[in-house]
Design a protein around this motif. Structure first.
Motif, PDB file in Angstrom:
ATOM      1  N   ALA A 202      66.076  50.738  14.599  1.00 27.76           N
ATOM      2  CA  ALA A 202      65.102  49.886  15.278  1.00 27.76           C
ATOM      3  C   ALA A 202      63.811  49.887  14.483  1.00 27.76           C
ATOM      4  O   ALA A 202      63.377  50.930  13.982  1.00 27.76           O
ATOM      5  CB  ALA A 202      64.844  50.370  16.708  1.00 27.76           C
ATOM      6  N   ILE A 203      63.205  48.703  14.353  1.00 32.75           N
ATOM      7  CA  ILE A 203      61.909  48.617  13.680  1.00 32.75           C
ATOM      8  C   ILE A 203      61.135  47.427  14.238  1.00 32.75           C
ATOM      9  O   ILE A 203      61.697  46.354  14.476  1.00 32.75           O
ATOM     10  CB  ILE A 203      62.066  48.494  12.147  1.00 32.75           C
ATOM     11  CG1 ILE A 203      60.690  48.499  11.466  1.00 32.75           C
ATOM     12  CG2 ILE A 203      62.877  47.262  11.757  1.00 32.75           C
ATOM     13  CD1 ILE A 203      60.752  48.641   9.956  1.00 32.75           C
ATOM     14  N   LEU A 204      59.871  47.644  14.481  1.00 37.30           N
ATOM     15  CA  LEU A 204      58.970  46.588  14.902  1.00 37.30           C
ATOM     16  C   LEU A 204      58.410  45.965  13.629  1.00 37.30           C
ATOM     17  O   LEU A 204      57.431  46.436  13.059  1.00 37.30           O
ATOM     18  CB  LEU A 204      57.857  47.170  15.778  1.00 37.30           C
ATOM     19  CG  LEU A 204      56.817  46.214  16.348  1.00 37.30           C
ATOM     20  CD1 LEU A 204      57.464  45.086  17.142  1.00 37.30           C
ATOM     21  CD2 LEU A 204      55.824  46.979  17.219  1.00 37.30           C
TER      22      LEU A 204
ATOM     23  N   VAL B 254      59.282  56.797   6.893  1.00 34.78           N
ATOM     24  CA  VAL B 254      59.742  56.007   5.752  1.00 34.78           C
ATOM     25  C   VAL B 254      58.587  55.165   5.231  1.00 34.78           C
ATOM     26  O   VAL B 254      57.596  54.927   5.925  1.00 34.78           O
ATOM     27  CB  VAL B 254      60.930  55.090   6.135  1.00 34.78           C
ATOM     28  CG1 VAL B 254      62.108  55.904   6.669  1.00 34.78           C
ATOM     29  CG2 VAL B 254      60.505  54.041   7.152  1.00 34.78           C
ATOM     30  N   SER B 255      58.723  54.703   3.990  1.00 35.29           N
ATOM     31  CA  SER B 255      57.716  53.791   3.440  1.00 35.29           C
ATOM     32  C   SER B 255      58.250  52.366   3.361  1.00 35.29           C
ATOM     33  O   SER B 255      57.469  51.418   3.263  1.00 35.29           O
ATOM     34  CB  SER B 255      57.282  54.240   2.037  1.00 35.29           C
ATOM     35  OG  SER B 255      58.340  54.086   1.102  1.00 35.29           O
TER      36      SER B 255
ATOM     37  N   ALA C 293      55.105  50.647  13.176  1.00 37.40           N
ATOM     38  CA  ALA C 293      56.386  49.934  13.213  1.00 37.40           C
ATOM     39  C   ALA C 293      57.429  50.585  14.104  1.00 37.40           C
ATOM     40  O   ALA C 293      58.513  50.022  14.286  1.00 37.40           O
ATOM     41  CB  ALA C 293      56.940  49.793  11.793  1.00 37.40           C
ATOM     42  N   ALA C 294      57.143  51.773  14.641  1.00 35.59           N
ATOM     43  CA  ALA C 294      58.066  52.454  15.570  1.00 35.59           C
ATOM     44  C   ALA C 294      59.482  52.538  15.002  1.00 35.59           C
ATOM     45  O   ALA C 294      60.465  52.347  15.725  1.00 35.59           O
ATOM     46  CB  ALA C 294      58.074  51.740  16.922  1.00 35.59           C
ATOM     47  N   PHE C 295      59.597  52.854  13.723  1.00 34.77           N
ATOM     48  CA  PHE C 295      60.912  52.915  13.085  1.00 34.77           C
ATOM     49  C   PHE C 295      61.708  54.117  13.594  1.00 34.77           C
ATOM     50  O   PHE C 295      61.180  55.224  13.727  1.00 34.77           O
ATOM     51  CB  PHE C 295      60.766  53.023  11.568  1.00 34.77           C
ATOM     52  CG  PHE C 295      62.077  53.206  10.852  1.00 34.77           C
ATOM     53  CD1 PHE C 295      62.932  52.141  10.647  1.00 34.77           C
ATOM     54  CD2 PHE C 295      62.468  54.467  10.395  1.00 34.77           C
ATOM     55  CE1 PHE C 295      64.150  52.302   9.994  1.00 34.77           C
ATOM     56  CE2 PHE C 295      63.674  54.640   9.741  1.00 34.77           C
ATOM     57  CZ  PHE C 295      64.517  53.558   9.539  1.00 34.77           C
ATOM     58  N   SER C 296      62.978  53.873  13.881  1.00 36.65           N
ATOM     59  CA  SER C 296      63.871  54.977  14.233  1.00 36.65           C
ATOM     60  C   SER C 296      65.247  54.718  13.657  1.00 36.65           C
ATOM     61  O   SER C 296      65.672  53.566  13.493  1.00 36.65           O
ATOM     62  CB  SER C 296      63.958  55.158  15.756  1.00 36.65           C
ATOM     63  OG  SER C 296      64.556  54.033  16.368  1.00 36.65           O
TER      64      SER C 296
END
Length: 307
Positions: free
Chosen positions: A252-254, A190-191, A179-182
């Motif tokens: 940002a999240i995919l 993160v979950s 998910a490329a979370f930032s």
């Protein structure tokens, strides 16, 4: 013969004029889960003074309908074509920008709010909601489908009608991984991530209306979210100092990582942590991190882009 809950269908279509039934057809179908209709009705009691203790029948006062349900957060399968629930986002204070063959992007608006008509067919009954506006929330958990929950409010009627078989988009959702979370340009582990659009929807009084309510209106919004990052050494990321300083962080999240037409990127330019509490995830130290989602240049607290 009982009416079966699962035998239901939801259609929605943008209204050309607020509150005027736009007559959604089978091509306006939306795939939903957890369909939950309700109505808010006032009962007016009568308490006359008379010779006996018995009561008199009361009156039904104002009445308005609410409909909530979930949709899978996914694209249409064709880049530049809106997802079938785009009509609902537009009715939740979000503007729609389409770049042909490329993208569909939703961002908040503060004027020119649209509305929709929703038909909820329920195994032989049809519940019509006109003048619908509402709010939404998004829940994203690792390994699961990202889901968007809508709560829509509008004028409500009910009648008998044959269940329809609408055209439903066949695009398959994608589980939330890679998910490329930032958060603040930091790739936190993160979950789950959640977002609440926080649209303030009111139903003002109107003595001239048959329902007693006027135009369902969005009068404010306060977007918020939360996530659960793993704790780190201060040298790696000083979460506490950033929190106490009220530092703005871009998110940002995919949210959907499929093929072209089924990719969804969610971004927010100016998130600020509103609390920071210790948490635990399977023995690993985490933070419970709620945050506000603020605008940067105006009407840009969030962007939901399908490509």
């Amino acid at each position: 013969m009982p009416l079966i809950t699962k035998r239901s269908a939801v259609l929605a279509k943008i209204e050309g004029t607020y509150g005027v039934d736009s007559s959604p057809a089978t091509g306006d179908g939306i795939l939903v889960e957890e369909l939950s209709p309700s109505q808010t009705t006032e009962y007016i009691e009568r308490n006359p003074v008379k010779g006996t203790y018995g009561s008199l029948p009361g009156l039904i006062g104002r009445n308005i309908g609410t409909l909530s349900f979930q949709c899978e957060l996914k694209g249409s399968g064709t880049a530049g074509t809106a997802p079938e629930y785009g009509v609902l986002l537009r009715s939740c204070g979000m503007g729609e920008t389409i770049v042909v063959d490329t993208s569909v992007t939703y961002a908040p608006v503060s004027t020119g709010f649209e509305s929709c008509t929703i038909y909820a067919y329920m195994d032989g009954k049809l519940r019509k909601y006109t003048g619908c506006r509402g709010t939404y929330s998004i829940d994203m958990s690792v390994g699961q489908r990202a889901m968007i929950t809508f709560t829509m409010t509008g004028a409500y009627t009910e009648e008998d009608d044959t269940l329809v078989d609408p055209t439903i988009d066949s695009t398959t959702p994608v589980k939330l991984t890679s998910a490329a979370f930032s958060f603040g340009s930091y790739s936190a582990v993160v979950s789950s991530v959640s977002i609440d659009a926080g649209m303030e929807v009111i139903t003002p009084d109107n003595i001239n209306s048959s329902s007693g309510y006027g135009e369902v209106s969005i009068v404010n919004r306060a977007m918020t979210g939360s996530c659960d990052p793993e704790q780190t050494l201060v040298a790696t990321r000083d979460w506490q100092t950033l929190f106490l300083a009220g530092t703005e962080s871009a998110l940002a999240i995919l949210a959907c990582n499929g093929s072209a037409g089924n990719i969804c990127n969610i971004t927010a330019p100016a998130c600020v942590a509103t609390d920071l509490q210790d948490g635990d995830r399977d023995g690993i130290m985490t933070y419970d991190l709620p945050f506000s989602m603020n605008d940067n240049t105006g009407d840009d607290e969030i962007s939901i882009a399908f490509t």
